[in-house]
Design a protein around this motif. Sequence first.
Motif, PDB file in Angstrom:
ATOM      1  N   THR A   1      18.641  64.341   1.381  1.00 32.82           N
ATOM      2  CA  THR A   1      18.517  63.109   0.615  1.00 32.82           C
ATOM      3  C   THR A   1      17.371  62.265   1.147  1.00 32.82           C
ATOM      4  O   THR A   1      16.944  62.399   2.295  1.00 32.82           O
TER       5      THR A   1
ATOM      6  N   ARG B   1      24.463  58.636  -5.121  1.00 33.91           N
ATOM      7  CA  ARG B   1      23.055  59.020  -4.998  1.00 33.91           C
ATOM      8  C   ARG B   1      22.910  60.154  -3.972  1.00 33.91           C
ATOM      9  O   ARG B   1      22.098  61.065  -4.169  1.00 33.91           O
ATOM     10  N   THR B   2      23.670  60.070  -2.893  1.00 32.93           N
ATOM     11  CA  THR B   2      23.642  61.138  -1.905  1.00 32.93           C
ATOM     12  C   THR B   2      24.109  62.445  -2.517  1.00 32.93           C
ATOM     13  O   THR B   2      23.488  63.504  -2.322  1.00 32.93           O
TER      14      THR B   2
ATOM     15  N   GLN C   1      21.371  63.736  -5.178  1.00 29.58           N
ATOM     16  CA  GLN C   1      20.177  64.302  -4.567  1.00 29.58           C
ATOM     17  C   GLN C   1      20.478  65.619  -3.860  1.00 29.58           C
ATOM     18  O   GLN C   1      19.667  66.554  -3.890  1.00 29.58           O
ATOM     19  N   SER C   2      21.630  65.695  -3.223  1.00 28.35           N
ATOM     20  CA  SER C   2      21.979  66.935  -2.541  1.00 28.35           C
ATOM     21  C   SER C   2      22.147  68.078  -3.529  1.00 28.35           C
ATOM     22  O   SER C   2      21.715  69.206  -3.272  1.00 28.35           O
TER      23      SER C   2
ATOM     24  N   ARG D   1      20.637  68.277  -6.436  1.00 26.91           N
ATOM     25  CA  ARG D   1      19.291  68.610  -6.904  1.00 26.91           C
ATOM     26  C   ARG D   1      18.530  69.453  -5.895  1.00 26.91           C
ATOM     27  O   ARG D   1      17.814  70.392  -6.258  1.00 26.91           O
TER      28      ARG D   1
ATOM     29  N   ASP E   1      17.898  55.454  -7.099  1.00 30.03           N
ATOM     30  CA  ASP E   1      18.094  56.742  -6.430  1.00 30.03           C
ATOM     31  C   ASP E   1      17.702  56.673  -4.961  1.00 30.03           C
ATOM     32  O   ASP E   1      18.216  57.446  -4.142  1.00 30.03           O
TER      33      ASP E   1
ATOM     34  N   VAL F   1      14.407  66.216  -4.842  1.00 24.33           N
ATOM     35  CA  VAL F   1      15.501  65.279  -5.086  1.00 24.33           C
ATOM     36  C   VAL F   1      15.320  64.472  -6.366  1.00 24.33           C
ATOM     37  O   VAL F   1      16.251  63.802  -6.818  1.00 24.33           O
ATOM     38  N   GLU F   2      14.129  64.510  -6.963  1.00 24.15           N
ATOM     39  CA  GLU F   2      13.896  63.710  -8.164  1.00 24.15           C
ATOM     40  C   GLU F   2      14.503  64.373  -9.398  1.00 24.15           C
ATOM     41  O   GLU F   2      14.584  65.589  -9.493  1.00 24.15           O
TER      42      GLU F   2
END
Length: 536
Positions: free
Chosen positions: A68, A164-165, A168-169, A171, A215, A535-536
């Motif tokens: 992240t 968000r964590t 992103q993880s 992704r 994010d 992560v995006e």
Amino acid sequence: MGRFWTRKTVLLAVGVVAALTIVLVVTLDLGGGTDDGPAGSGGSPTSSTPSHTPRPAGPDEAGPAPSTIPAVQKWRPEIGKGWKPDRDRSRVVADSQGPAVDEARLLARELGLKASSGPARDGDVELVVDPEASGMRESYQLASRAGRVTITAPDDAGVFYGTRTLLQSVRAQGRVSEGLVRDRPDRPQRGFMLDIARKHFSADWIADRIREMGDLKLNQLQLHLSDDQAFRVQSTRHPEVVSDPHLTKKQVRDLIRLASSRHITVVPEIDSPGHLGAVLKAHPDLQLRDTAGRATPGAIDIANPKAARLVDSLLDEYADLFPGPYWHLGGDEYQALTRSNPGASYPGLAQAARQRHGAGATVQDLATAWLNDRAKTVRAHDKTPQVWNDGMHRGGVVKPQRDRQVTYWTGTEYGARQPEEYLREGWKVVNLNDKYLYYVLGEPNQFTYPTGEAIYREWTPAVLRGSKAVPKSLSGPDRVLGGRFAVWCDLKDAQTPEQVARGIRLPLMATAQKLWDPGTPKRDWADFRALADKVE
């Protein structure tokens, strides 16, 4: 950050021979220290993921920390295969009448899952707001166990950051490893500042930045609404000052609504008594002039009572439009104070200073009193005033009122001082160091575009001016409240909005990392850049 985790003992069953179970005791060193070390306590965090791309864990392995930006503060791995979204089975669960329902719906949309009121079952992500949970408002705990994820926080802001964590993880890694995250920001103010006065940015462009900020767990968007070039928000009280193009009030409300859904506060700024050129074009009678009759660029005549009434009218009008707790009053670069003898150049200001504040008062005192009065106006709307540091002058008869925060950007402008001086006087400071955090279009006045790598390697909230940190005794989260990465549009045509978005992408990510955790990152810069793409 401190080192958080003690040595853990994990029992791994490795085989059965002649009906005898042999147990291998494996000790994993996860960094030492304790689980409750305070954020920002010094040293390097042990929680950041390794500098290689982590592979998913098998059922009998401990997996990597979530990948992240910003990196999580604390991670305790456990044995198991972790959690990954299953569109046929997984749901995002939250109390339909509870404070996390919006976060559940957003995460469900982002993952392509269904939102549900529960009860939670295997394969689900459950969001829980528990006011009794330990930790600060923005802290959260993410537990990934037995094919289920539970995110718990004392406030829905913490729950949002936990989502968000997780997002992103997924992704970056396709899943969340089995284990426990305990996370919290080091600084309470983590933001982005945008100059929409010199250059118009569309509402859609600003909305995209808000989503990016969310994010990255940033929580403040400062909008510089007016300057010498333009005034960019619709006004019903003073439509004569508004420039085209501009944001309508409806567009502003929509942006604030979007920001609120990402737990971002919008901080408006109407700069005064300088940088008011757009307003003065419509009110030339309030233009400050020197003894030769020359107009002083951007400067309003603070000896004229009509000037205060006009600016206060604008502040009052927008107070309800921007419901957040902060208001930035500007206060920087009032050009009258840059003259070698302000009193001689502006005898009207000098006379007003003596009349209002005593025989020993000067033009500087009149300027300080101006900001005190504007601060009183916004405090009446329950706003905490913020001002640029070069509007906070040393000495004088009139003193700055204490109920304000100082946004520090420079030590070279008139009235600016070393950051330690403000901190020792007891002011709360927000870091906008112009060496690292100022993205000035066209790079005028010896500015250069800041790089994410320099921020990532060199900058922390304690580095307020240049590259030197202030002493640790002055730089804790209770003294330096955080920071903002700023876009200034001095040469507005030097870049398109799309170029600005690309140019600030990595610097903004690096700023988010160092505001969440000022410690030395575990990832090197190349690995951080690679993660940014994932992560995006």
